[in-house]
Design an enzyme around this catalytic site. Structure first.
Site, PDB file in Angstrom:
ATOM      1  CB  VAL A   1      -0.975  -0.025   1.206  1.00  0.00           C
ATOM      2  CG1 VAL A   1      -0.255   0.174   2.544  1.00  0.00           C
ATOM      3  CG2 VAL A   1      -2.080   1.006   1.031  1.00  0.00           C
TER       4      VAL A   1
ATOM      5  CG  ASN B   1      -1.812  -1.593  -3.595  1.00  0.00           C
ATOM      6  OD1 ASN B   1      -2.387  -1.053  -4.553  1.00  0.00           O
ATOM      7  ND2 ASN B   1      -2.082  -1.253  -2.343  1.00  0.00           N
ATOM      8  CB  CYS B   2      -2.916  -6.527  -0.382  1.00  0.00           C
ATOM      9  SG  CYS B   2      -1.367  -7.433  -0.091  1.00  0.00           S
ATOM     10  CE  LYS B   3      -1.524  -3.721   7.626  1.00  0.00           C
ATOM     11  NZ  LYS B   3      -2.259  -4.261   8.788  1.00  0.00           N
TER      12      LYS B   3
ATOM     13  CB  THR C   1       0.002  -8.343  -3.566  1.00  0.00           C
ATOM     14  OG1 THR C   1      -0.577  -7.186  -2.957  1.00  0.00           O
ATOM     15  CG2 THR C   1       0.768  -7.919  -4.804  1.00  0.00           C
TER      16      THR C   1
END
Length: 433
Positions: free
Chosen positions: A154, A363-365, A371
Site C-alpha cells: 500500500v 497491491n494489498c497492505k 497481492t
C-alpha cells in the site's frame, strides 16, 4: 534464560520445505517474547526506565532490527519455469533493486541491491515490496510476454503519525510505482530519456478492505487515493528523476493518467460487506475512465478501451470480452460476493489494462499475501487463455486442466520466494480465498 532461548531457537527452525508445525510456531513466538524481555531488562538496568516503558522500547528495537535485517539482505530477480501441455512458461519477479538501465537501479534514492520489506511501515522514501511481475511463453525460438505488471505494498506509510509526512511518503511511493511502470515500457522510457514528454496510463487495483472496523485499511486506501489524485490532476505534467545508463540522474517528463480502483477480496469485504460502498465510490469513477460513461454490458466500450478498440487491434475479441465481463460483474455486484472467485473483478481489470497497453499495478497492505494470490490468478488465466484461446466466465471454477495450471502457478510464480524475502519464511496467510 540463555539455555532456554537456545532450545527455543532450535525448536523454531523449520527443518524441511514444509509448513511450520504448531510446536515450531509456538517456539518462535516464545523466542521473540524472551528476546524482547531480555532487551527490556537490559534497558531498564542501563537507563533506569520504568518496566512498562523499557518493554515498549524493547519491542520497537526488536521490530526495527527485524526490518533492517530483511531490508539489507540481497533482493534479487526470481525466475521460475513451468511446463503445461508441452508449452514452457517463465514467471519472473524483478525487484526494484534490479530495475536497471546501466549498472545502478533507476531510482533517485538507490536501492543498492537491497529492498524495502512489508514491515517497514514508516518508510516515506520508497515503495514497499516493489516488483515487476511477468509471465512469458517460449514460442518459435523466442520468449513472448503474455502479461507484465507492477506489484507493491500500500502507498500509505501507515505507522507514520505526522499526517504531512504520511502524505509526502505516499506521494513518494506513488512516484516510485510510476517510475517502475515507465521502466516496464522500454520504448516509452527511451522516449522520456530522449527528452520527450510521454503519456503513461496506469490501472491501479488496490485489494484492501476500505473500512476501519478491523484494522485501519480504510485510512490506508484514502492515503493511496489521495496520492494518486495529487499526481494526476488533469493535464498535469510531473517530473521524475531516473538514473540513466551512465548512472547519472536525469529528469524525465510524464503525463500520468491513473484509473485507481479498490476491490476488497478477503472475508471482511466479501462475507461481512465491510468497505464495499467506499470502494465502489472510487471504482465508479475509475470505470468511467477505463470504459466510458455508459457502463451497460451491451453498450459499446468508451474511455481508454474505446480508444484502443477504434484501432481494430489483433486482440479486439479478448479486449471486448474482458470489458463485457467487467461490466457484467459491476452491474450485478458480483464483486461483493466471493462466489468461489474473490479476485474476479480485480484480476480482469489488471488483464484488461495489459491488453490495452496501459500498465497494470496492484497491491494489498503488505504486497505479498492478497497481492501474491492476485499475481497467481492473473498468471493462471493468461496461461489458460494461451492454451485454450478462451477466457473463463466470471464465477466459473477451473476445470481439471485449469486446476493443474493453477497448482503449477502457485508453486512456480515466485510468490513463495517473495513471502520469504519479506518475513524470512515462505507461505501465504490470505484469509480463506
Amino acid at each position: 534464560v540463555l539455555t532456554s532461548m537456545a532450545n527455543q531457537m532450535e525448536l523454531a527452525k523449520v527443518k524441511a520445505d514444509r509448513p511450520a508445525t504448531k510446536q515450531e510456531e509456538a517456539a518462535a513466538k516464545a523466542l521473540k517474547k524472551n528476546l524482547i524481555e531480555l532487551i527490556a531488562a537490559r534497558t531498564q538496568q542501563q537507563d533506569g526506565l520504568p518496566a512498562k516503558e523499557a518493554h515498549r522500547f524493547a519491542a520497537v528495537a526488536f521490530r526495527d532490527a527485524q526490518v533492517k535485517q530483511l531490508n539489507n539482505q540481497p533482493w534479487q530477480t526470481i525466475k521460475n519455469t513451468l511446463t503445461h501441455n508441452g508449452h514452457h512458461y517463465t514467471n519472473t519477479q524483478l525487484p526494484a533493486a534490479e530495475m536497471k538501465i546501466g549498472a545502478k537501479d533507476i531510482f533517485p534514492s538507490a536501492y543498492e541491491g537491497k529492498g524495502v520489506c512489508s514491515w517497514d511501515t514508516k518508510n516515506i522514501h520508497h515503495a514497499n515490496n516493489l516488483w515487476m511481475s511477468t509471465v512469458s511463453v517460449h514460442e518459435d525460438g523466442k520468449d513472448k510476454t503474455l502479461f507484465c505488471g507492477i506489484r507493491h505494498g500500500v502507498l500509505s506509510p501507515y505507522h507514520e503519525k505526522d499526517p504531512l509526512l504520511r502524505q509526502v511518503g505516499a506521494e513518494n511511493k506513488a512516484k516510485e510505482v510510476l517510475t517502475a511502470a515507465l521502466f516496464s515500457k522500454p520504448e516509452l522510457l527511451n522516449k522520456a530519456l530522449a527528452g520527450e514528454a510521454v503519456s503513461l496510463k496506469l490501472v491501479s487495483v488496490g485489494l484492501l478492505t476500505a473500512s476501519n472496523i478491523f484494522g485501519k485499511e480504510g485510512t490506508m486506501v484514502e492515503d493511496q487515493m489521495r496520492a494518486w489524485q495529487s499526481l494526476t490532476q488533469p493535464g498535469k505534467m510531473i517530473h521524475l528523476k531516473i538514473r540513466n545508463k551512465d548512472g547519472d540522474l536525469q529528469t524525465v517528463k510524464i503525463k500520468p493518467d491513473v484509473a485507481a480502483f479498490n476491490v476488497g477480496v478477503n472475508e471482511l469485504a466479501l462475507k461481512l460487506g465491510f468497505g464495499l460502498k467506499a470502494s465502489d465510490s472510487y471504482n465508479a469513477e475509475a470505470l468511467h475512465q477505463l470504459l466510458g460513461n455508459d457502463l451497460r454490458p451491451e453498450a459499446r466500450p468508451g474511455g481508454w478501451v474505446g480508444e484502443w478498440l477504434a484501432q481494430y487491434p489483433d486482440n479486439y475479441e479478448v479486449v471486448n470480452t474482458l470489458a463485457r465481463q467487467i461490466k457484467d460483474i459491476w452491474k450485478n455486484n458480483q464483486h461483493h460476493k466471493d462466489g468461489g472467485e474473490p479476485y474476479k473483478l480485480a484480476q480482469r481489470l489488471a488483464m484488461l489494462a495489459h491488453e490495452i497497453d496501459a500498465v497494470p499495478a496492484w497491491n494489498c497492505k503488505s504486497g505479498k499475501d492478497r497481492t501474491g494470490m492476485m499475481d497467481s490468478e492473473i498468471k493462471r488465466e493468461h496461461i489458460s487463455l494461451h492454451q485454450t484461446h478462451m477466457l473463463s466466465a466470471p464465477g466459473s471454477l477451473p476445470d481439471s486442466g485449469g486446476q493443474k495450471i493453477f497448482q503449477k502457478v502457485l508453486l512456480n510464480s515466485g510468490n513463495l520466494e517473495i513471502q520469504k524475502q519479506n518475513t524470512g519464511g515462505a507461505g501465504n496467510k490470505v484469509m480463506k480465498n
